[in-house]
Design an enzyme around this catalytic site. Sequence first.
Site, short mmCIF file in Angstrom:
data_model
loop_
_atom_site.label_atom_id
_atom_site.label_comp_id
_atom_site.label_asym_id
_atom_site.label_seq_id
_atom_site.Cartn_x
_atom_site.Cartn_y
_atom_site.Cartn_z
N GLU A 96 0.83 -1.21 0.00
CA GLU A 96 0.00 0.00 0.00
C GLU A 96 0.86 1.25 0.00
O GLU A 96 0.61 2.23 0.72
CB GLU A 96 -0.95 0.00 1.22
CG GLU A 96 -1.88 -1.20 1.29
CD GLU A 96 -2.97 -1.21 0.22
OE1 GLU A 96 -3.09 -0.24 -0.54
OE2 GLU A 96 -3.69 -2.22 0.15
N GLN A 98 1.19 3.64 -1.92
CA GLN A 98 0.62 4.93 -2.35
C GLN A 98 0.23 5.81 -1.17
O GLN A 98 0.11 7.02 -1.31
CB GLN A 98 -0.61 4.70 -3.24
CG GLN A 98 -1.88 4.26 -2.54
CD GLN A 98 -1.92 2.75 -2.25
OE1 GLN A 98 -1.00 2.02 -2.60
NE2 GLN A 98 -3.00 2.30 -1.62
#
Length: 198
Positions: A96, A98
């Site tokens: 994850e 981002q």
Amino acid sequence: MISGSEEHIFQFPRKGRIEVVCGSMFSGKTEELIRRLKRAQFARQRVEIFKPAMDSRYSEEMVVSHDKNQIPSTPIDTSASILLFTSEIDVVGIDEAQFFDEGLVDVCNQLAADGIRVIVAGLDMDYKGVPFGPIPHLMAIADEVTKVHAICVGCGQLAYLSHRTVADDKRVLLGEQTLYEPLCRSCYAKAENTNQYE
Ligand SMILES: [Zn+2]
């Protein structure tokens, strides 16, 4: 036969590099991250996995993919914290990505310079098709980028992004299983034009 991305495990056990695995939701990027990390563990390499502390949808301390495959991980608040945990480590996985700050780019470069294999997984774009967080920068500096794809629920072609099925302008809505659907470019354009979800 050894596939391209894993050849270096056997040839250069301490050669640092950055790999990015990205795509939309439901594209299997976390599964691919877990697959690479498990293979590194089978090769007796020391593996450490990090994820943003905010991503606690299933479990505080496990990286869990949608098919419930899982691997222990360390939730952290800022990318700089990764450097506190990575002495004596061969492979660093980041899920994850981002959601991390832009400092993650320098952290990954530093890890790779220290001889560590870094595997970063994350969303390439948000629900509007805008490149997400540090991912575009990481894709640029990576030794290898793998784009994985979900299947468009409209037509069965490869999906392009995760379309939000509820009207909400916040960039991040957790609980993605019911709030997003993978769509190809043309089905996404149709959905946007007809405003069928707004
Ligand atoms: Zn489609």
